[in-house]
Scaffold this active site. Structure first.
Site, PDB file in Angstrom:
ATOM      1  N   HIS A  66      -9.178   0.328  -0.848  1.00  9.81           N
ATOM      2  CA  HIS A  66      -8.681   1.460  -0.372  1.00  9.81           C
ATOM      3  C   HIS A  66      -9.704   2.321   0.190  1.00  9.81           C
ATOM      4  O   HIS A  66     -10.655   2.699  -0.506  1.00  9.81           O
ATOM      5  CB  HIS A  66      -7.466   2.140  -1.070  1.00  9.81           C
ATOM      6  CG  HIS A  66      -6.675   3.086  -0.267  1.00  9.81           C
ATOM      7  ND1 HIS A  66      -7.133   4.226  -0.355  1.00  9.81           N
ATOM      8  CD2 HIS A  66      -5.650   2.795   0.330  1.00  9.81           C
ATOM      9  CE1 HIS A  66      -6.230   5.009   0.331  1.00  9.81           C
ATOM     10  NE2 HIS A  66      -5.244   4.280   0.801  1.00  9.81           N
ATOM     11  N   ASP A  96       2.002   2.332   3.871  1.00 12.85           N
ATOM     12  CA  ASP A  96       1.176   3.399   3.697  1.00 12.85           C
ATOM     13  C   ASP A  96       1.989   4.711   3.193  1.00 12.85           C
ATOM     14  O   ASP A  96       1.668   5.960   3.733  1.00 12.85           O
ATOM     15  CB  ASP A  96       0.270   3.758   4.625  1.00 12.85           C
ATOM     16  CG  ASP A  96      -0.951   4.265   4.394  1.00 12.85           C
ATOM     17  OD1 ASP A  96      -1.188   4.916   3.201  1.00 12.85           O
ATOM     18  OD2 ASP A  96      -2.066   4.506   5.170  1.00 12.85           O
ATOM     19  N   HIS A 126       1.758   4.632  -2.086  1.00 16.53           N
ATOM     20  CA  HIS A 126       1.183   5.393  -2.916  1.00 16.53           C
ATOM     21  C   HIS A 126       1.863   6.715  -3.853  1.00 16.53           C
ATOM     22  O   HIS A 126       2.985   6.869  -3.382  1.00 16.53           O
ATOM     23  CB  HIS A 126       0.009   6.434  -2.295  1.00 16.53           C
ATOM     24  CG  HIS A 126      -0.900   5.685  -1.337  1.00 16.53           C
ATOM     25  ND1 HIS A 126      -1.815   4.571  -2.128  1.00 16.53           N
ATOM     26  CD2 HIS A 126      -1.170   5.386  -0.006  1.00 16.53           C
ATOM     27  CE1 HIS A 126      -2.625   4.012  -1.196  1.00 16.53           C
ATOM     28  NE2 HIS A 126      -2.169   4.379   0.109  1.00 16.53           N
ATOM     29  N   GLU A 169       0.846  -1.163  -0.085  1.00 13.64           N
ATOM     30  CA  GLU A 169      -0.023   0.158  -0.329  1.00 13.64           C
ATOM     31  C   GLU A 169       1.018   1.138  -0.041  1.00 13.64           C
ATOM     32  O   GLU A 169       1.278   1.820   1.150  1.00 13.64           O
ATOM     33  CB  GLU A 169      -1.069   0.246   1.159  1.00 13.64           C
ATOM     34  CG  GLU A 169      -1.874   1.056   0.935  1.00 13.64           C
ATOM     35  CD  GLU A 169      -2.815   1.440   2.380  1.00 13.64           C
ATOM     36  OE1 GLU A 169      -3.344   2.432   2.338  1.00 13.64           O
ATOM     37  OE2 GLU A 169      -3.428   0.297   2.660  1.00 13.64           O
TER      38      GLU A 169
END
EC number: 4.1.1.103
Length: 326
Positions: A164, A287, A10, A8
């Site tokens: 998500h 994250d 980004h 995860e």
């Protein structure tokens, strides 16, 4: 611990960048902006420093899901996916890609997923919660009947779908009035995503498409700790099942879902998740750039679990789930 796989993680394009501006104070925006736009430099240095071999990259939120025109959503998704494919090609051993999808139109979404998997080499999709569509009076959740042909494509392609979070629409968020601190990752993200996941479980989707693989971040958005109570209360009154699915909710959770450690670096929470869903269904994530890679890696490498489970969660489960060659 070297060789970790994180999924995860980004990035943003200039087109989607400002969707992330509201998640930090103004004084911190330059730092977050820099993190989101960087892929090949600082990100890779941090990966090297903290033993992350591979990141599976995904577009920031809500991005495509908040574009109410399906044609424009599709165009934005395609541009983001093409950009990501170019970035992955620069360092294919360090990066893989999740597709952004225009879920406003299930047929377009299925076509784009197929393109991303078969032509761009992506390993799945990450979708930022429900979608907005100016043709619909309500947010679009993916248990709805029009999405079932899309799920058939996902199963046929045999790739995971990462659900998500995003914030609820203002019309659905009155409970947060006067308490904006509860929005976003503090609370609303998890609540919104957990309900969406429960809708999928209760809809009968996994009876029709039993090979679907759904990923939830943040150690399961609170769901591991609610499974017993959900099924217990549904069975309290001996009547016809209250949802279309044929089995207990926990059965679908344990057989069709995977969890990541993204943005939830707490040992007690990890152990509880292991006890509920098993170490074979939990995967390391950070994250980034909304959390720090060093925080995630330092916690995970020192958390009180067995070394066998640490290897599974750190890289083994992801290697198997995404069919990654090492």
């Amino acid at each position: 611990m070297n060789g970790k796989i994180a999924l995860e993680e980004h990035f943003a394009t200039e087109e989607t960048l400002m969707d992330s501006a509201g998640f930090v104070p103004d004084k911190d925006w330059p730092e977050l902006r820099s993190r989101l736009l960087d892929i090949q430099d600082r990100r890779v240095r941090l990966m090297d420093e903290h033993g992350i071999e591979t990141m599976i990259l995904s577009l920031n939120a809500p991005a495509v899901q908040a574009i109410a025109d399906s044609t424009r959503a599709n165009e934005t998704a395609r541009r983001a996916n093409d950009f990501l494919a170019e970035q992955v090609a620069k360092q294919p051993t360090r990066f893989r890609g999740f597709a952004a999808l225009p879920m406003q139109d299930p047929e377009l979404a299925a076509r784009e997923l197929e393109r991303c998997v078969k032509e761009l080499g992506f390993v799945g999709a990450l979708v930022n919660g429900f979608s907005q569509d100016n043709r619909s009076a309500v947010p679009l959740y993916y248990d709805m009947a029009q999405y079932w042909p899309f799920w058939e494509t996902v199963q046929a392609l045999d790739v995971p779908f990462y659900l998500h979070p995003r914030n609820p629409l203002p019309s659905d968020a009155r409970i947060y009035d006067g308490h904006a601190w509860l929005l976003g990752p503090t609370w609303a993200f998890g609540q919104e995503t957990a309900v969406h996941a429960l809708r999928l479980m209760g809809s009968g989707l996994f009876d029709k498409y039993p090979a679907l693989k759904i990923i939830l971040g943040h150690m399961g958005e609170g769901l591991p700790y609610s499974m017993w109570r959900i099924d217990h209360r549904n069975a309290w009154i001996k009547t016809t099942p209250k949802y279309p699915a044929k089995r207990k909710i926990v059965d679908y959770f344990n057989e069709n879902f995977y969890l990541t450690t993204s943005g939830n670096f707490r040992t007690q929470t990890l152990i509880d998740a292991i006890l509920e869903i098993g170490a074979d269904r939990i995967l390391f994530s950070t994250d980034w750039p909304f959390e720090n890679i060093d925080h995630a890696a330092d916690w995970f490498e020192n958390t009180s679990i067995s070394e066998a489970d640490r290897k599974k969660i750190g890289w083994g489960n992801a290697q198997n789930l995404f069919k990654l060659n090492r």
